[in-house]
Design an enzyme around this catalytic site. Structure first.
Site, PDB file in Angstrom:
ATOM      1  N   HIS A  28       9.073 -25.093   7.813  1.00 29.74           N
ATOM      2  CA  HIS A  28       8.061 -25.913   8.481  1.00 29.74           C
ATOM      3  C   HIS A  28       6.652 -25.734   7.932  1.00 29.74           C
ATOM      4  O   HIS A  28       5.866 -26.681   7.948  1.00 29.74           O
ATOM      5  CB  HIS A  28       8.035 -25.597   9.987  1.00 29.74           C
ATOM      6  CG  HIS A  28       9.236 -26.122  10.715  1.00 29.74           C
ATOM      7  ND1 HIS A  28       9.319 -26.170  12.090  1.00 29.74           N
ATOM      8  CD2 HIS A  28      10.416 -26.615  10.268  1.00 29.74           C
ATOM      9  CE1 HIS A  28      10.485 -26.674  12.454  1.00 29.74           C
ATOM     10  NE2 HIS A  28      11.178 -26.947  11.365  1.00 29.74           N
ATOM     11  N   HIS A  34       5.953 -32.094   8.604  1.00 29.59           N
ATOM     12  CA  HIS A  34       5.432 -30.751   8.332  1.00 29.59           C
ATOM     13  C   HIS A  34       4.408 -30.768   7.200  1.00 29.59           C
ATOM     14  O   HIS A  34       3.488 -29.960   7.189  1.00 29.59           O
ATOM     15  CB  HIS A  34       6.581 -29.792   8.022  1.00 29.59           C
ATOM     16  CG  HIS A  34       7.602 -29.733   9.117  1.00 29.59           C
ATOM     17  ND1 HIS A  34       7.289 -29.315  10.385  1.00 29.59           N
ATOM     18  CD2 HIS A  34       8.915 -30.087   9.139  1.00 29.59           C
ATOM     19  CE1 HIS A  34       8.376 -29.374  11.145  1.00 29.59           C
ATOM     20  NE2 HIS A  34       9.372 -29.854  10.411  1.00 29.59           N
ATOM     21  N   ASP A  56       0.856  -1.185   0.000  1.00 31.25           N
ATOM     22  CA  ASP A  56       0.000   0.000   0.000  1.00 31.25           C
ATOM     23  C   ASP A  56       0.897   1.241   0.000  1.00 31.25           C
ATOM     24  O   ASP A  56       2.124   1.146  -0.159  1.00 31.25           O
ATOM     25  CB  ASP A  56      -1.038  -0.044   1.138  1.00 31.25           C
ATOM     26  CG  ASP A  56      -0.446   0.233   2.515  1.00 31.25           C
ATOM     27  OD1 ASP A  56       0.779   0.464   2.630  1.00 31.25           O
ATOM     28  OD2 ASP A  56      -1.212   0.210   3.499  1.00 31.25           O
ATOM     29  N   THR A 108       1.985  -2.236   8.846  1.00 26.23           N
ATOM     30  CA  THR A 108       2.392  -3.223   9.849  1.00 26.23           C
ATOM     31  C   THR A 108       2.623  -4.618   9.270  1.00 26.23           C
ATOM     32  O   THR A 108       3.171  -5.478   9.959  1.00 26.23           O
ATOM     33  CB  THR A 108       1.293  -3.365  10.917  1.00 26.23           C
ATOM     34  OG1 THR A 108       0.081  -3.740  10.241  1.00 26.23           O
ATOM     35  CG2 THR A 108       1.091  -2.064  11.677  1.00 26.23           C
ATOM     36  N   CYS A 162       2.569  -3.554   4.019  1.00 25.22           N
ATOM     37  CA  CYS A 162       1.738  -2.400   4.368  1.00 25.22           C
ATOM     38  C   CYS A 162       2.372  -1.755   5.589  1.00 25.22           C
ATOM     39  O   CYS A 162       3.556  -1.980   5.851  1.00 25.22           O
ATOM     40  CB  CYS A 162       0.272  -2.801   4.583  1.00 25.22           C
ATOM     41  SG  CYS A 162      -0.061  -3.819   6.029  1.00 25.22           S
TER      42      CYS A 162
HETATM   43  C1  RB5 Z   1      -2.584   2.446   6.540  1.00 20.62           C
HETATM   44  O1  RB5 Z   1      -2.754   3.582   7.323  1.00 20.62           O
HETATM   45  C2  RB5 Z   1      -2.414   1.220   7.455  1.00 20.62           C
HETATM   46  O2  RB5 Z   1      -3.592   0.962   8.137  1.00 20.62           O
HETATM   47  C3  RB5 Z   1      -1.954   0.018   6.648  1.00 20.62           C
HETATM   48  O3  RB5 Z   1      -0.784   0.309   5.988  1.00 20.62           O
HETATM   49  C4  RB5 Z   1      -1.667  -1.239   7.450  1.00 20.62           C
HETATM   50  O4  RB5 Z   1      -0.786  -0.980   8.489  1.00 20.62           O
HETATM   51  C5  RB5 Z   1      -2.821  -2.010   7.869  1.00 20.62           C
HETATM   52  O5  RB5 Z   1      -2.701  -3.107   8.467  1.00 20.62           O
END
Ligand code: RB5
Length: 152
Positions: free
Chosen positions: A97, A132, A7, A66, A64
């Protein structure tokens, strides 16, 4: 062929992963996003995961803020086994695994060099099969609704 997707938060990290793949001589296809405008990560996670599920790509690296949201979206596509990683050991073991075919990471969690190290560990590991395989067959059965649990 490796599917790449991100993203708007992870364009720089995606470029770092491309540099790594170039260095490793691995081919990739970029499923977007391509611009810094705010976008919805499920669309891009879906596209990369579908490319893997359809056999167009054999694995995917998706990014993204996180790694969580895009990883969750990708894991809803049947046939994916998604590793959301912030360390190389987990990423490596997810291949050895769990035969993970999608790696998700977070650009607000990791620096680009750390993400490249994690991606390298994942890309160079091999699935070990054996016990596995039985376990990932069970995961597939859960996904397909055919899993039969046993008494402990
Ligand atoms: C975008 O603000 C953020 O929500 C996205 O990049 C991500 O971290 C979502 O899980």
């Amino acid at each position: 062929m490796i599917a790449l997707a991100c993203d708007h938060t992870a364009l720089e990290m995606k470029q770092g992963i491309k540099d790594l793949l170039d260095e490793m001589g691995l081919e990739y296809r970029d499923y977007g996003t391509h611009t810094p405008e705010s976008c919805d990560y499920p669309r891009f996670g879906y596209r990369a995961a579908k490319a893997v599920a359809d056999g167009v790509c054999d694995r995917a690296i998706i990014l993204c803020g996180t790694g969580e949201g895009i990883g969750m979206a990708a894991s809803k596509v049947k046939g994916t086994r998604v590793c959301i990683a912030s360390d190389a050991y987990s990423a490596e073991l997810s291949k050895r695994h769990n035969n993970a075919n999608v790696l998700a990471m977070g650009a607000r969690v990791l620096g680009v060099e750390a993400a490249k190290q994690i991606a390298r560990a994942w890309l160079t590991a091999s699935f070990e099969g054996g016990r596995h395989q039985r376990r990932i067959d069970m995961i597939a059965a859960i996904e397909n609704g055919t899993f039969e649990d046993q008494e402990d």
